[in-house]
Design a protein around this motif. Structure first.
Motif, PDB file in Angstrom:
ATOM      1  N   THR A  11      -2.154  39.473 -10.019  1.00 36.68           N
ATOM      2  CA  THR A  11      -2.948  40.651  -8.937  1.00 36.68           C
ATOM      3  C   THR A  11      -2.639  40.847  -7.736  1.00 36.68           C
ATOM      4  OG1 THR A  11      -4.037  38.167  -9.541  1.00 36.68           O
ATOM      5  CG2 THR A  11      -5.630  39.390  -7.937  1.00 36.68           C
ATOM      6  N   SER A  12      -1.174  40.594  -7.685  1.00 36.48           N
ATOM      7  CA  SER A  12      -0.861  40.719  -6.516  1.00 36.48           C
ATOM      8  C   SER A  12      -0.636  42.542  -6.671  1.00 36.48           C
ATOM      9  CB  SER A  12       0.351  40.513  -6.632  1.00 36.48           C
ATOM     10  OG  SER A  12       0.298  39.372  -6.225  1.00 36.48           O
ATOM     11  N   ARG A  18      -2.563  47.822  -4.108  1.00 32.88           N
ATOM     12  CA  ARG A  18      -1.523  46.706  -3.915  1.00 32.88           C
ATOM     13  C   ARG A  18      -0.872  47.424  -4.811  1.00 32.88           C
ATOM     14  NH1 ARG A  18      -6.104  41.789  -6.008  1.00 32.88           N
ATOM     15  NH2 ARG A  18      -7.224  42.322  -4.598  1.00 32.88           N
ATOM     16  N   THR A 175       1.666  35.341  -5.073  1.00 29.07           N
ATOM     17  CA  THR A 175       0.678  35.253  -5.473  1.00 29.07           C
ATOM     18  C   THR A 175      -0.630  35.610  -4.577  1.00 29.07           C
ATOM     19  OG1 THR A 175      -0.309  33.507  -6.974  1.00 29.07           O
ATOM     20  CG2 THR A 175       1.112  32.891  -4.972  1.00 29.07           C
ATOM     21  N   ASP A 176      -1.686  35.097  -5.698  1.00 29.87           N
ATOM     22  CA  ASP A 176      -2.267  35.382  -4.579  1.00 29.87           C
ATOM     23  C   ASP A 176      -3.249  34.179  -4.455  1.00 29.87           C
ATOM     24  OD1 ASP A 176      -3.544  34.181  -7.366  1.00 29.87           O
ATOM     25  OD2 ASP A 176      -5.159  35.304  -7.513  1.00 29.87           O
ATOM     26  N   SER A 232       2.449  33.995  -0.188  1.00 36.84           N
ATOM     27  CA  SER A 232       0.850  35.197  -0.765  1.00 36.84           C
ATOM     28  C   SER A 232       1.819  36.502  -0.622  1.00 36.84           C
ATOM     29  CB  SER A 232      -0.062  34.509   0.475  1.00 36.84           C
ATOM     30  OG  SER A 232      -1.047  35.652   0.553  1.00 36.84           O
ATOM     31  N   SER A 233       1.223  37.304  -1.564  1.00 36.09           N
ATOM     32  CA  SER A 233       1.310  38.658  -1.221  1.00 36.09           C
ATOM     33  C   SER A 233       0.186  39.191   0.116  1.00 36.09           C
ATOM     34  CB  SER A 233       0.385  39.426  -3.008  1.00 36.09           C
ATOM     35  OG  SER A 233       0.628  39.296  -3.892  1.00 36.09           O
ATOM     36  N   TRP A 234      -1.007  38.382   0.498  1.00 37.80           N
ATOM     37  CA  TRP A 234      -1.487  39.051   1.546  1.00 37.80           C
ATOM     38  C   TRP A 234      -1.018  38.793   2.841  1.00 37.80           C
ATOM     39  CZ3 TRP A 234      -2.826  41.068  -2.826  1.00 37.80           C
ATOM     40  CH2 TRP A 234      -3.315  41.021  -4.410  1.00 37.80           C
ATOM     41  N   PRO A 615      -9.712  31.806  -4.082  1.00 37.46           N
ATOM     42  CA  PRO A 615     -10.140  32.953  -5.350  1.00 37.46           C
ATOM     43  C   PRO A 615     -10.707  33.093  -6.293  1.00 37.46           C
ATOM     44  CG  PRO A 615      -7.805  32.303  -4.679  1.00 37.46           C
ATOM     45  CD  PRO A 615      -8.384  30.822  -4.327  1.00 37.46           C
TER      46      PRO A 615
END
Ligand code: ASP
Ligand code: MG
Length: 616
Positions: A11-12, A18, A175-176, A232-234, A615
């Motif tokens: 997802t990342s 992304r 990760t997400d 988290s990648s965000w 998510p």
């Protein structure tokens, strides 16, 4: 300056934007003065898409060709991420598993890593480049060079193995989700982020954490003492540190082929208290262990097995010095547990066994390898040791045996599993992981809580074998048979009550398996019933297993009592109990699983103030 391995999940890196965001994060980390190896997954759901394509052509695709196909997913990501880094002016180079020299077994679709060449990696790092490596893949060493994959979710394993081989300062898994949560947020909205968890706890929570972090990656981190963090990648939030003690001088050859069992433990200072024929209804375990915990008595193993009729047996072990008091409490409570509905019901009876010992095998390598427990039972049988109690968890199998047979049992197990007796020098030293954590200035982890996380497994079925002859070797035969059929067994519980039928003492034995294996296991075991001398095989697919895990429960009285009390308050009946040092599991009816999870999570005050958005 640190050497860091970062891993980004599907997802990342799911889109161009992304991938560019990942490149930014990598760039920033380099600019902060670090060297970097980046391991990536295939973009988004690419791997699923490739599997689907293959299945459209063949219902049973050749495994070599499957690896050839699936390994392409990661190859796309490494090239794109490297281009994105180069666009930022950051020197970078992409490498496949084969180019790095990630050498695996010649076992397509589930290869384990044997070793990792570091020469070329190190050269590029020293040239100031970021090396972007394809996760999930390697190359076989024997015979002709073949592309292999490590099994679904295997990029985590690639990343931690590379970190171990390079002796990197730490490994970050992006990760997400924000990290490891105290339970499944889809079932308990109050699930809370942990700031740290030990590898041992993480492995016992495999059924909870496996989606976030591949258990094989945790196993490598533990075996090589690789500091690991899930983030988290965000966001820039610190995530969850997965910590381990620093093992000394483990060879980097046969990196993943760690033995399934890496320790044989024993404790001769134990005594057993069994309470037989208590009514099978909610609240019984809570009352018994509540009283024991009020007396501040620490119990070790707890086992409750199922029975014909409507009564249960509960057995537990304590250290000998507190046996007298544990016995007194149990005897005092027994009359009160008489069945209300059936006054003629036999009074609960207390049974004490003085000279017992607990022998255990432990090792993360037993996850997903059928036959390890069977081998333990077979070894004990061959040594003529009778097993009185069995209790299992994800990474441990414990047997209670006669104390006089302990030495024999331990030496037979050490030989069978090739474990040398521990010398002082081999003992693990407490971690240097905290150093690493402090070095990168993440917040200090709070003191070890008694319970770190709560897991629910709704995918198990329970089998009970009635009237199994009670002699050495029966458990070995039973579980050997299941292993031959590649059926992995989870919880195993042997009953306390012994009945003599046709002149043979007999006990019941119950265990859980994956639900999909339930029917076939029942059929197979029913077919051999006459030959092995047991009677009925009973299958119940409508069960749920709830577990609490925490290294802090060691030596702390009252943890089990609190769990049982939470269930009792909800009127949830406990069908089976099994424990290890850092885990307690209960089997309950399936439709009560989620309620049980929520009640236990709340009882241990694991709930956070923020709610997690799940998510999709
Ligand atoms: N792409 C592979 C999979 O989906 C490996 C991974 O992402 O970890 O299983
Ligand atoms: Mg994953």
């Amino acid at each position: 300056m640190a050497l860091i391995v970062q891993k980004y999940g599907g997802t990342s890196v799911g889109s161009v934007e992304r991938i560019q965001a990942v490149a930014q994060r990598v760039y920033k980390t380099v600019k902060a003065g670090n060297s970097l190896v980046v391991v990536v997954s295939a973009m988004g759901k690419t791997t699923d898409g490739l599997v689907k394509l293959a299945n459209e052509i063949s219902p049973n695709p050749n495994r070599r060709e499957m690896d050839m196909l699936l390994s392409t997913g990661e190859q796309v990501t490494i090239a794109l991420l490297t281009m994105a880094l180069q666009e930022l002016g950051q020197p970078a180079i992409s490498m496949t598993g084969a180019q790095v020299g990630i050498v695996t077994e010649a076992e397509h679709s589930r290869a384990r890593i044997l070793h990792i060449e570091t020469t070329r990696l190190t050269r590029h790092i020293n040239e100031g480049k970021v090396v972007v490596v394809a996760g999930f893949q390697g190359t076989s060493s024997t015979g002709e060079m073949e592309i292999t994959t490590l099994g679904r979710g295997g990029s985590d394993t690639s990343a931690v193995a590379i970190a171990a081989a390079l002796r990197a300062n730490f490994c970050e898994i992006y990760t997400d989700v924000p990290g490891i949560l105290t339970t499944d947020p889809r079932l308990v909205a109050e699930a809370q982020l942990m700031d740290a968890i030990t590898c041992d706890e993480m492995l016992e929570l495999a059924s909870l954490g496996a989606k976030v972090l591949h258990p094989r990656a945790v196993e490598i981190a533990r075996n090589y003492g690789v500091p690991l963090v899930v983030r988290s990648s965000w966001t820039d939030d610190p995530g969850t540190w997965v910590t381990s003690a620093k093992p000394q001088g483990r060879s980097l050859i046969n990196l993943e082929i760690a033995r399934p069992v890496d320790d044989v433990e024993f404790d001769t200072d134990q005594a057993k208290v069994a309470l037989l024929r208590v009514p099978d209804k909610p609240g019984v375990a809570a009352r018994l262990f509540g009283e024991i915990s009020r007396q501040k008595l620490d119990v070790d193993l707890i086992i409750q097995s199922i029975h014909e009729g409507n009564s249960n047996d509960i057995a537990f072990t304590v250290t000998t010095p507190i046996l007298k008091r544990a016995e007194a409490v149990t005897a005092a409570i027994a009359p009160a547990l008489r069945s209300q509905s059936n006054p003629k019901f036999d009074e609960a009876e207390v049974m004490i066994e003085h000279n017992i010992a607990k022998v255990s095998i432990a090792g993360a390598g037993m996850i997903g390898r059928p036959g390890v427990a069977a081998k333990m039972f077979a070894t004990l049988a061959a040594a003529g040791v009778n097993i009185q109690m069995i209790s299992t968890s994800e990474v441990k199998v414990s047997c209670v045996v006669d104390a006089a047979e302990c030495d024999r049992a331990v030496s037979a197990l050490r030989t069978a599993f090739e474990i040398e007796a521990k010398s002082k020098g081999e003992l693990l030293t407490p971690n240097s992981c905290t150093d690493a954590i402090n070095r990168v200035s993440t917040p200090h982890s709070s003191p070890t809580p008694p319970v770190r996380g709560v897991a629910l497994d709704l995918n198990q079925a329970r089998l009970a074998i009635r009237q199994l002859p009670d002699r050495p070797g029966m458990a070995a035969k039973l579980f050997g048979l299941l292993a031959q059929h590649s059926i992995s067994v989870d919880m195993i519980i042997q009953s306390q009550r012994c009945r003599v039928i046709d002149g043979v003492p007999r006990r019941d034995i119950a265990f859980t398996v994956s639900r999909i294996d339930g029917e076939s296991a029942k059929k197979m075991l029913t077919q051999v019933a006459a030959e092995f001398g047991w009677s009925e095989v009973v299958l119940d697919s409508a069960i749920a297993k709830v577990s609490i895990v925490g290294a802090g429960m060691l030596g702390q009285p009252g943890v089990a009592a609190k769990m049982f009390e939470a269930l009792a308050q909800q009127q949830i009946n406990i069908q089976m109990i099994a424990t290890s040092e850092i885990k307690i599991s209960c089997v309950v009816a399936q439709e009560q699983g989620v309620k049980a999870l929520q009640a236990i999570h709340a009882a241990f005050e694991l709930a956070g103030s923020e709610k997690f958005v799940v998510p999709v």
